[in-house]
Design a protein around this motif. Structure first.
Motif, PDB file in Angstrom:
ATOM      1  N   ASN A 148       1.367  -3.790   4.172  1.00  0.00           N
ATOM      2  CA  ASN A 148       2.735  -3.307   4.061  1.00  0.00           C
ATOM      3  C   ASN A 148       2.632  -1.892   3.497  1.00  0.00           C
ATOM      4  OD1 ASN A 148       5.414  -2.887   3.655  1.00  0.00           O
ATOM      5  ND2 ASN A 148       5.649  -4.459   2.095  1.00  0.00           N
ATOM      6  N   ILE A 149       2.857  -0.877   4.336  1.00  0.00           N
ATOM      7  CA  ILE A 149       2.571   0.513   3.974  1.00  0.00           C
ATOM      8  C   ILE A 149       3.852   1.301   3.730  1.00  0.00           C
ATOM      9  CG2 ILE A 149       1.549   2.682   4.763  1.00  0.00           C
ATOM     10  CD1 ILE A 149      -0.451   1.026   6.388  1.00  0.00           C
ATOM     11  N   MET A 192      -2.684   8.409  10.568  1.00  0.00           N
ATOM     12  CA  MET A 192      -3.918   7.724  10.954  1.00  0.00           C
ATOM     13  C   MET A 192      -4.021   6.365  10.258  1.00  0.00           C
ATOM     14  SD  MET A 192      -7.910   8.851  10.484  1.00  0.00           S
ATOM     15  CE  MET A 192      -7.983   8.495   8.743  1.00  0.00           C
ATOM     16  N   ILE A 193      -3.744   6.319   8.971  1.00  0.00           N
ATOM     17  CA  ILE A 193      -3.837   5.059   8.224  1.00  0.00           C
ATOM     18  C   ILE A 193      -2.833   4.052   8.755  1.00  0.00           C
ATOM     19  CG2 ILE A 193      -3.524   3.998   5.948  1.00  0.00           C
ATOM     20  CD1 ILE A 193      -6.169   5.541   6.327  1.00  0.00           C
ATOM     21  N   LYS A 194      -1.619   4.472   9.006  1.00  0.00           N
ATOM     22  CA  LYS A 194      -0.611   3.562   9.555  1.00  0.00           C
ATOM     23  C   LYS A 194      -1.045   3.034  10.910  1.00  0.00           C
ATOM     24  CE  LYS A 194       3.777   4.279   8.811  1.00  0.00           C
ATOM     25  NZ  LYS A 194       5.099   4.917   8.758  1.00  0.00           N
ATOM     26  N   ARG A 195      -1.649   3.881  11.713  1.00  0.00           N
ATOM     27  CA  ARG A 195      -2.096   3.459  13.052  1.00  0.00           C
ATOM     28  C   ARG A 195      -3.162   2.372  12.966  1.00  0.00           C
ATOM     29  NH1 ARG A 195      -5.843   6.573  17.095  1.00  0.00           N
ATOM     30  NH2 ARG A 195      -5.692   5.172  18.839  1.00  0.00           N
ATOM     31  N   TYR A 196      -4.104   2.519  12.049  1.00  0.00           N
ATOM     32  CA  TYR A 196      -5.226   1.589  11.964  1.00  0.00           C
ATOM     33  C   TYR A 196      -4.959   0.368  11.087  1.00  0.00           C
ATOM     34  CZ  TYR A 196      -8.326   4.705  14.486  1.00  0.00           C
ATOM     35  OH  TYR A 196      -8.912   5.464  15.462  1.00  0.00           O
ATOM     36  N   TYR A 197      -4.052   0.453  10.132  1.00  0.00           N
ATOM     37  CA  TYR A 197      -3.936  -0.617   9.150  1.00  0.00           C
ATOM     38  C   TYR A 197      -2.535  -1.225   9.000  1.00  0.00           C
ATOM     39  CZ  TYR A 197      -8.509   1.103   7.833  1.00  0.00           C
ATOM     40  OH  TYR A 197      -9.826   1.494   7.861  1.00  0.00           O
ATOM     41  N   ASP A 225     -16.168   8.088  11.002  1.00  0.00           N
ATOM     42  CA  ASP A 225     -16.849   7.909   9.722  1.00  0.00           C
ATOM     43  C   ASP A 225     -15.868   7.631   8.584  1.00  0.00           C
ATOM     44  OD1 ASP A 225     -19.318   8.234  10.923  1.00  0.00           O
ATOM     45  OD2 ASP A 225     -19.489  10.361  10.388  1.00  0.00           O
ATOM     46  N   LEU A 226     -14.711   8.272   8.628  1.00  0.00           N
ATOM     47  CA  LEU A 226     -13.687   8.003   7.614  1.00  0.00           C
ATOM     48  C   LEU A 226     -13.232   6.545   7.673  1.00  0.00           C
ATOM     49  CD1 LEU A 226     -11.453  11.203   7.882  1.00  0.00           C
ATOM     50  CD2 LEU A 226     -12.920  10.553   5.965  1.00  0.00           C
ATOM     51  N   ILE A 227     -12.934   6.073   8.876  1.00  0.00           N
ATOM     52  CA  ILE A 227     -12.474   4.684   9.043  1.00  0.00           C
ATOM     53  C   ILE A 227     -13.569   3.706   8.620  1.00  0.00           C
ATOM     54  CG2 ILE A 227     -11.764   2.951  10.753  1.00  0.00           C
ATOM     55  CD1 ILE A 227      -9.564   4.959   9.991  1.00  0.00           C
ATOM     56  N   LYS A 228     -14.803   4.014   8.935  1.00  0.00           N
ATOM     57  CA  LYS A 228     -15.920   3.156   8.548  1.00  0.00           C
ATOM     58  C   LYS A 228     -16.022   3.055   7.016  1.00  0.00           C
ATOM     59  CE  LYS A 228     -20.885   2.663   9.358  1.00  0.00           C
ATOM     60  NZ  LYS A 228     -22.072   3.255   9.998  1.00  0.00           N
ATOM     61  N   SER A 229     -15.899   4.177   6.322  1.00  0.00           N
ATOM     62  CA  SER A 229     -15.942   4.178   4.856  1.00  0.00           C
ATOM     63  C   SER A 229     -14.761   3.426   4.263  1.00  0.00           C
ATOM     64  CB  SER A 229     -15.944   5.616   4.317  1.00  0.00           C
ATOM     65  OG  SER A 229     -17.090   6.299   4.713  1.00  0.00           O
ATOM     66  N   ILE A 230     -13.580   3.645   4.838  1.00  0.00           N
ATOM     67  CA  ILE A 230     -12.381   2.955   4.354  1.00  0.00           C
ATOM     68  C   ILE A 230     -12.515   1.452   4.565  1.00  0.00           C
ATOM     69  CG2 ILE A 230      -9.917   2.627   4.775  1.00  0.00           C
ATOM     70  CD1 ILE A 230      -9.857   5.685   5.453  1.00  0.00           C
ATOM     71  N   THR A 260       0.831  -1.197   0.000  1.00  0.00           N
ATOM     72  CA  THR A 260       0.000   0.000   0.000  1.00  0.00           C
ATOM     73  C   THR A 260       0.867   1.247   0.000  1.00  0.00           C
ATOM     74  OG1 THR A 260      -1.731  -1.160   1.219  1.00  0.00           O
ATOM     75  CG2 THR A 260      -1.792   1.234   1.271  1.00  0.00           C
ATOM     76  N   LEU A 261       0.468   2.213  -0.814  1.00  0.00           N
ATOM     77  CA  LEU A 261       1.139   3.498  -0.871  1.00  0.00           C
ATOM     78  C   LEU A 261       0.217   4.563  -0.299  1.00  0.00           C
ATOM     79  CD1 LEU A 261       3.422   5.412  -1.941  1.00  0.00           C
ATOM     80  CD2 LEU A 261       2.052   5.598  -4.036  1.00  0.00           C
ATOM     81  N   ILE A 262       0.783   5.431   0.509  1.00  0.00           N
ATOM     82  CA  ILE A 262       0.042   6.599   0.973  1.00  0.00           C
ATOM     83  C   ILE A 262       0.785   7.825   0.454  1.00  0.00           C
ATOM     84  CG2 ILE A 262      -0.832   7.926   2.916  1.00  0.00           C
ATOM     85  CD1 ILE A 262      -0.648   5.347   4.594  1.00  0.00           C
ATOM     86  N   TYR A 263       0.113   8.599  -0.387  1.00  0.00           N
ATOM     87  CA  TYR A 263       0.657   9.869  -0.852  1.00  0.00           C
ATOM     88  C   TYR A 263      -0.011  10.948  -0.007  1.00  0.00           C
ATOM     89  CZ  TYR A 263       1.585  13.954  -3.742  1.00  0.00           C
ATOM     90  OH  TYR A 263       1.984  15.184  -4.190  1.00  0.00           O
ATOM     91  N   ASP A 264       0.783  11.587   0.845  1.00  0.00           N
ATOM     92  CA  ASP A 264       0.231  12.574   1.762  1.00  0.00           C
ATOM     93  C   ASP A 264       1.286  13.633   2.034  1.00  0.00           C
ATOM     94  OD1 ASP A 264      -1.100  13.997   3.711  1.00  0.00           O
ATOM     95  OD2 ASP A 264      -1.116  12.383   5.182  1.00  0.00           O
ATOM     96  N   SER A 265       1.213  14.732   1.326  1.00  0.00           N
ATOM     97  CA  SER A 265       2.218  15.785   1.493  1.00  0.00           C
ATOM     98  C   SER A 265       2.094  16.508   2.832  1.00  0.00           C
ATOM     99  CB  SER A 265       2.139  16.785   0.338  1.00  0.00           C
ATOM    100  OG  SER A 265       0.853  17.370   0.269  1.00  0.00           O
ATOM    101  N   SER A 266       0.970  16.370   3.513  1.00  0.00           N
ATOM    102  CA  SER A 266       0.806  17.014   4.818  1.00  0.00           C
ATOM    103  C   SER A 266       1.072  16.062   5.986  1.00  0.00           C
ATOM    104  CB  SER A 266      -0.598  17.597   4.962  1.00  0.00           C
ATOM    105  OG  SER A 266      -1.552  16.566   4.958  1.00  0.00           O
ATOM    106  N   ARG A 267       1.101  14.761   5.736  1.00  0.00           N
ATOM    107  CA  ARG A 267       1.481  13.694   6.670  1.00  0.00           C
ATOM    108  C   ARG A 267       0.479  13.346   7.760  1.00  0.00           C
ATOM    109  NH1 ARG A 267       7.147  16.317   6.893  1.00  0.00           N
ATOM    110  NH2 ARG A 267       8.018  15.521   4.965  1.00  0.00           N
TER     111      ARG A 267
END
Length: 118
Positions: free
Chosen positions: A27-28, A17-22, A103-108, A5-12
């Motif tokens: 493999n992130i 949050m994604i790393k914490r939950y997933y 709600d974000l985590i639920k949608s994801i 998995t790739l996370i593109y996040d210029s603000s970090r």
């Protein structure tokens, strides 16, 4: 844990949050540097979380959209959300970062389960 998995996040912030939950299910890798982003190949990734903060991020998304099988896009800017909807991207989840975290985590989770990614 073969889902790369790739996370593109210029603000970090979203990537933390994604790393914490997933991170136990995936493999992130995180790309937070726009300059490095342009020099990498992304066909090895099965999933991408792509955060759009500005026009540069939006243009970078257009460069990799067809290289990665599953894409989840998040933005807090309505103008980009409208542009994404008008692009008619297939099988893409567009998240509004102004929603609460639950709600974000639920949608994801729903999207990941639907595509057998977790």
């Amino acid at each position: 844990m073969n889902n790369k998995t790739l996370i593109y996040d210029s603000s970090r912030g979203f990537s933390r949050m994604i790393k914490r939950y997933y991170s136990c299910n995936m493999n992130i890798d995180v790309c937070s540097n726009r300059k490095n982003f342009l020099y990498n190949k992304y066909t090895d990734y099965k999933l991408c979380f792509f955060i759009i903060n500005d026009l540069d991020d939006f243009l970078n998304l257009k460069k990799i959209y067809f290289e990665i099988e599953h894409v989840i896009i998040a933005t807090s800017r309505k103008i980009f959300e409208e542009k994404l909807i008008n692009m008619n991207l297939e099988d893409v989840l567009v998240l509004d970062l102004q929603e609460n975290k639950r709600d974000l985590i639920k949608s994801i989770n729903f999207k990941l389960q639907e595509n057998n990614l977790i």
